[in-house]
Write an enzyme that holds these catalytic residues in place. Sequence first.
Site, PDB file in Angstrom:
ATOM      1  N   GLU A 249       3.217  -6.103  -7.942  1.00  0.00           N
ATOM      2  CA  GLU A 249       2.978  -5.609  -6.580  1.00  0.00           C
ATOM      3  C   GLU A 249       1.916  -4.514  -6.568  1.00  0.00           C
ATOM      4  O   GLU A 249       0.952  -4.563  -5.812  1.00  0.00           O
ATOM      5  CB  GLU A 249       4.300  -5.072  -6.001  1.00  0.00           C
ATOM      6  CG  GLU A 249       4.183  -4.569  -4.588  1.00  0.00           C
ATOM      7  CD  GLU A 249       3.701  -5.665  -3.673  1.00  0.00           C
ATOM      8  OE1 GLU A 249       2.522  -5.620  -3.279  1.00  0.00           O
ATOM      9  OE2 GLU A 249       4.483  -6.566  -3.362  1.00  0.00           O
ATOM     10  N   ASP A 253      -1.891  -4.920  -4.901  1.00  0.00           N
ATOM     11  CA  ASP A 253      -2.292  -4.091  -3.751  1.00  0.00           C
ATOM     12  C   ASP A 253      -3.593  -3.338  -4.035  1.00  0.00           C
ATOM     13  O   ASP A 253      -4.505  -3.300  -3.206  1.00  0.00           O
ATOM     14  CB  ASP A 253      -1.185  -3.082  -3.417  1.00  0.00           C
ATOM     15  CG  ASP A 253       0.078  -3.737  -2.867  1.00  0.00           C
ATOM     16  OD1 ASP A 253       0.006  -4.914  -2.485  1.00  0.00           O
ATOM     17  OD2 ASP A 253       1.128  -3.074  -2.820  1.00  0.00           O
ATOM     18  N   SER A 450       2.594  -9.642   0.873  1.00  0.00           N
ATOM     19  CA  SER A 450       2.121  -8.460   0.157  1.00  0.00           C
ATOM     20  C   SER A 450       0.622  -8.398   0.029  1.00  0.00           C
ATOM     21  O   SER A 450       0.048  -7.330  -0.041  1.00  0.00           O
ATOM     22  CB  SER A 450       2.623  -8.531  -1.284  1.00  0.00           C
ATOM     23  OG  SER A 450       3.824  -7.905  -1.372  1.00  0.00           O
TER      24      SER A 450
END
Length: 519
Positions: A249, A253, A450
């Site tokens: 994650e 990002d 995400s």
Amino acid sequence: MTKHPLPGSERVLAPGSKVVAQCDPSETIEVVVVLRRKNEQQFAQMMKTIEAGAAGARPLTREELEQRFGALPEDIAKLKAFAAQHGLSVVREDASARTVVLSGRIEQFQQAFDVQLQHYEHQSMGRFRGRTGAISVPDELHGVVTAVLGLDDRPQARPHFRIRPPFQPARAQSASSFTPLQLASLYRFPQGDGSGQCIGIVELGGGYRTADLDSYFSSLGVGSPKVVAVGVDQSGNQPTGDPNGPDGEVTLDIEIAGALAPAATIAVYFTTNSDAGFIDAVSQAVHDRTNQPSVISISWGAPESMWTAQSMKALNDVLQSAAAIGVTVCAASGDSGSSDGVGDGRDHVDFPASSPYVLACGGTSLQGSGRTVAHEVVWNDGSNGGATGGGVSGAFPVPAWQEGLSTSAAQGGQRALTGRGVPDVAGDASPLTGYDVIVDGNNTVIGGTSAVAPLWAALIARINGAKGAPVGFVNPKLYKASACNDITQGNNGSYAATTGWDACTGLGSPDGVKVAAAL
């Protein structure tokens, strides 16, 4: 002395959890206490003009927010006196964020807030410290304290990313992947590199390796952005070495936001995965006077039903403050379709995506042809492959900019919105048409909503950089413009895509040049 239960603080035993031990009364913990806002009615009036997208609604500076709508000095004094009375020490106070962090022994907190803390075991949440019933506060704090967070430290949210499985199901032989730069081209992002901007990214665990970022950005031929790790509540950048864990994650990002806005500073706020950690990290990002993010990306969340009312209100208040100071917040809408993975046969939306103060980002499945989008539909790869979150909030009413909209059911038929509709916008999210990234030294393809939050955050950072001023709370403007590629095919379980806004892909995927013009 009368004790008053704190509204919305009630916790019930999580289904499937059992008490395994009493807490050690001498263990030291930290708790975040949130105080009321001063001039609440004046603030509400001001927010109405911002939410309506009224011309001339000027965002506040961070300093003005604190002076006019921070915590009252006498409220902070009352809380400190209460803490001293119970032997609790003040670790940090922030009048602008209206938070005071207290430290003390478990027995002191149990007595102070009239709670019993125990260790619980749960199949998916693991072992956590928890409580049941309400938190109580004394007369002098009644109406002053709005939330007490961190007595319970169960995992609050989950990351919304999915790594492409190594095997390819038969129907998906046309799997492809894209770099962020290819998507920026397909989505007609305006020129710009985010110069002068800071993108805040909130992470509840894991970390990044600088070597991964350097090799990724050099492989794309873009300069490495300045990445700053900001530790919140004793957390920090701690890569686990497991790309399937939170590292996936964090790295996803940073790589998406950094590739698309390489001249921006990327400030990553690391915290623990609990409601206290989550709310405190978003709060620190919003109120950060050092890095001053103009846009914040949040790729974590949980179904509305998993939050206590006090936690949801506390985080929504922080997001409202972000809108008040002109910080755009992009939040992933979830990867488990219209049920949001709850499994009770009903529809659920993910929070914080369902907050009326964020730009909720849903997912599509994308096929490109050269520099144009050949085909784009709702992301739905079946029950195990994931699907975009979306639906109708049970916690927040219909915001001004969504009035008159309706949802289309996958079985046919339409219903007027009865609450805040999710998502607002969308972008490529299927792992089968996912993003090329490098995590823990491995080249991999990742999807999930995400990826869409940092994609939109980078677009906003480019626009802010070119404009020389933040675009701020964008929802009212986007709903008035037709700046998105309308997605009209597919469903996310209960809801179907349709012309105009829908509860799968919102207004659609970005046409960057048009989005820039609208903002």
